[in-house]
Design an enzyme around this catalytic site. Structure first.
Site, PDB file in Angstrom:
ATOM      1  N   GLU A 135       0.872  -1.169   0.000  1.00 41.17           N
ATOM      2  CA  GLU A 135       0.000   0.000   0.000  1.00 41.17           C
ATOM      3  C   GLU A 135       0.917   1.228   0.000  1.00 41.17           C
ATOM      4  OE1 GLU A 135      -2.746   0.411   3.276  1.00 41.17           O
ATOM      5  OE2 GLU A 135      -3.459   2.311   2.460  1.00 41.17           O
ATOM      6  N   ARG A 166       5.366 -12.851   9.846  1.00 39.35           N
ATOM      7  CA  ARG A 166       6.051 -11.613   9.482  1.00 39.35           C
ATOM      8  C   ARG A 166       7.404 -11.551  10.175  1.00 39.35           C
ATOM      9  NH1 ARG A 166       3.248  -6.996  10.043  1.00 39.35           N
ATOM     10  NH2 ARG A 166       4.912  -5.767  10.939  1.00 39.35           N
ATOM     11  N   LYS A 204       4.682   0.779   9.487  1.00 40.66           N
ATOM     12  CA  LYS A 204       4.717   2.009   8.700  1.00 40.66           C
ATOM     13  C   LYS A 204       4.114   3.173   9.471  1.00 40.66           C
ATOM     14  CE  LYS A 204       3.114   0.166   4.785  1.00 40.66           C
ATOM     15  NZ  LYS A 204       2.572   0.058   3.437  1.00 40.66           N
TER      16      LYS A 204
END
Ligand code: ATP
Ligand code: MG
Length: 564
Positions: A39, A265, A275
């Site tokens: 994104e 992850r 982020k």
């Protein structure tokens, strides 16, 4: 771009590659197609590098295709700057998407048609409950949800309302489109998830064409299907979205059937990979920007001097699994050091200078000495380093009253200057405050190059820089951004920020060849560590960032673990 299948398929093994291999074996797909779907709401970080390595690695190893797809469905947070930066970072990491660059926003019309398809089949409805009410009706992990009052609207009414949503008749926070699945499902994601919401905001690519935007859940799987993605690989937090992913694929006339697989992850000690948090550091001015050398962003690691190969090696070494874990930061540094040790040119620099005067060396004598550029790589050759009567050495390399184990320079003691001569300290000069300002030494002309004809060997070899030829430079010493390996474990992340994570040494002295290092290039300052030329450098005024120290804490940790 289709990657040529490697001749000897030598590939790492993990549960995802096993699945892909089995699919290929069974002939389920003609071509393996993977994607990395960022994104564009921030810069990529080292966690994303793990995902890129996995997706690109699989495409390459199986002779398949790797897509880069921007998941640009949230115009309020997304920017062209991020789209550009992400492409630069993915390319720099070595992942090649060829012509396969895509944007979820390119599919908006198709997504809209599919939303209409769901409505027509009684599988979606426009809900006018407020966000709070939607939450209330949805129930909790322990209580089932309840159908809301708008759930059983007619198809006609839904089509009309959805069309009016698109036409801009409602403000932000107005009606939403929801899938009609099961309000009592044990999986909350299946309790009539939202597919479209109203957002009056300009999109970096579609401008003001749309004021309704698909949610991640609606856009993602359908984007995969349009592109013919075979293995849609994501992190574990999406595991309980998979039933919804499959439900949508099953109920829509999509051109292919992708499957989603989840892996754990990357978490790293001393580091925060979010982020949203990294954006906050940038916005609050706590770092120099997204590419601050302390940031775990790809841009930050690159500016700091981390080679892409070191990051790739790290990703390969940690592998892929379904179990959550936290990797030691020292492991990343280990791989960075390995690559730099092999590739980086050696230079001499003095960070905390102390003047040395060679009293028996001619006043304006200059000597050019041969120095090896990289002992790990003969082809890197040699360079010449100027020597003179006045030199800089590291203040910590001298002690007036040395303890037993200090072997470096001291009064009356002889040491070797790297590539140059043996020197002996004869006199210590101090200022009024008693601080040492100069050492007066003598050199042995017979030891030129660093060896004595009589075979005597000093216990220490020091780096040095000729004062007359020295180029001053700013050096930035970086430590972890946080004061603890598990930032935020006891409260606010910001409370764990390390106030000393950047220390600026305004004047260091470099040998002339070091000053010629290009911006972005990393060299080893002998005995000190690896340093990369920062883009803040000006002609004649270089700035170096410390990439990593020479000390290998990961190797030490491993040794300790082996002993236990
Ligand atoms: P963040 O968690 O940092 O806010 P994100 O997941 O919101 O990032 P996306 O742009 O959605 O960022 O991520 C793109 C891809 O990268 C996703 O497939 C996601 O699963 C993967 N990814 C994100 N963070 C990590 C991580 N720490 N380790 C491995 N893969 C990751
Ligand atoms: Mg995400």
């Amino acid at each position: 771009m289709t990657n040529p299948a490697p001749e000897t398929p030598e590939r790492p093994s993990d549960f995802i590659r096993d699945i892909v291999a089995a699919d290929v074996e069974a002939g389920r797909y003609e071509t393996v197609v993977t994607r990395f779907p960022p994104e564009p709401n921030g810069h990529l970080h080292i966690g994303h590098a793990k995902s890129i390595a996995l997706n690109y690695g699989i495409a390459r190893e199986f002779g398949g295709r790797f897509h880069l797809r921007f998941d640009d469905t949230n115009p309020e947070k997304e920017e062209q700057e991020y789209i550009d930066a992400i492409q630069e970072d993915v390319r720099w990491l070595g992942a090649d998407w060829g012509d396969d660059l895509f944007y979820a926003s390119d599919y908006f019309e198709q997504f809209y048609e599919w939303a209409v398809h769901l409505i027509e089949n009684g599988l979606a409805y426009v809900d006018e409950l407020s966000a709070d009410e939607i939450r209330e009706y949805r129930g909790t992990l322990t209580e089932p949800g309840r159908p809301g009052p708008y759930r059983d609207r007619s198809v006609e009414e839904n089509l009309d309302l959805f069309g009016r949503m698109r036409a801009g008749e409602f403000p932000n926070g107005g009606p939403v489109l929801r899938a009609k699945i099961d309000m009592a499902s044990p999986n909350i994601n299946m309790r009539d998830p939202i597919l479209y919401r109203i957002v009056h905001a300009s999109h970096p690519r579609t401008g003001d064409e749309w004021c309704i935007y698909p949610t991640y859940d609606f856009a993602h799987g359908q984007g995969d299907a349009i592109e013919g993605i075979t293995h849609s690989i994501c992190t574990l937090e999406f595991e309980n979205h998979r039933p919804l992913y499959d439900w949508l694929i099953e109920h829509l006339p999509v051109p292919s059937v992708p499957h989603q697989y989840e892996f754990a992850r990357l978490n790293l000690t001393w580091t925060v990979l979010s982020k949203r948090f990294l954006l906050r550091l940038v916005e609050e001015g706590r770092v120099r920007g997204w590419d601050d050398p302390r940031m775990p962003t790809i841009a930050g690691l690159r500016r700091r001097g981390y080679p892409a190969e070191g990051i790739r090696d790290f990703a390969a070494a940690i592998g892929v699994s379904k179990a959550d874990s936290t990797v030691e930061l020292a492991r990343l540094e280990f791989h960075v050091r390995q690559v730099l040790n092999r590739d980086a040119q050696r230079r001499m620099a003095v960070l905390d200078p102390l003047k040395v005067v060679i009293t028996n060396y001619p006043e304006d004598g200059v000597d050019e000495l041969d120095a090896i550029n990289n002992p790990e790589d003969e082809s890197a050759g040699t360079r010449s380093v100027p020597f003179g009567r006045e030199l800089w050495i590291e203040r910590s390399d001298f002690m007036e009253d040395p303890p037993r184990k200090f072997f470096r320079l001291a009064p009356g003691r002889e040491v070797r200057l790297r590539y140059a001569y043996f020197i002996t300290c004869n006199e210590v000069v101090k200022d009024e405050a008693g601080e040492i300002v100069e050492l007066r030494c003598s050199y042995d002309p017979e030891t030129r190059g660093g060896d004595a004809p009589d075979g005597r060997r000093p216990k220490a070899t020091l780096h040095w820089v000729s004062a007359q030829h020295a180029v001053p430079a700013e050096v930035r010493i970086y430590e972890s951004l946080f004061t603890r390996p598990d930032p935020g474990a006891d409260g606010d992340l910001l409370d764990d920020l390390n106030p000393d994570s950047e220390q600026i040494v305004p004047v260091c002295y470099l040998e002339p060849a070091a000053a010629e290092t290009a911006v972005g290039e990393t060299v080893q300052f002998e005995r000190l560590g690896y340093f990369c030329v920062d883009p803040d450098s000006e002609p004649g005024a270089p700035v170096f960032d410390r990439t990593v120290t020479l000390k290998d804490t990961w190797a030490r940790l491993q040794k300790q673990a082996a002993k236990r």
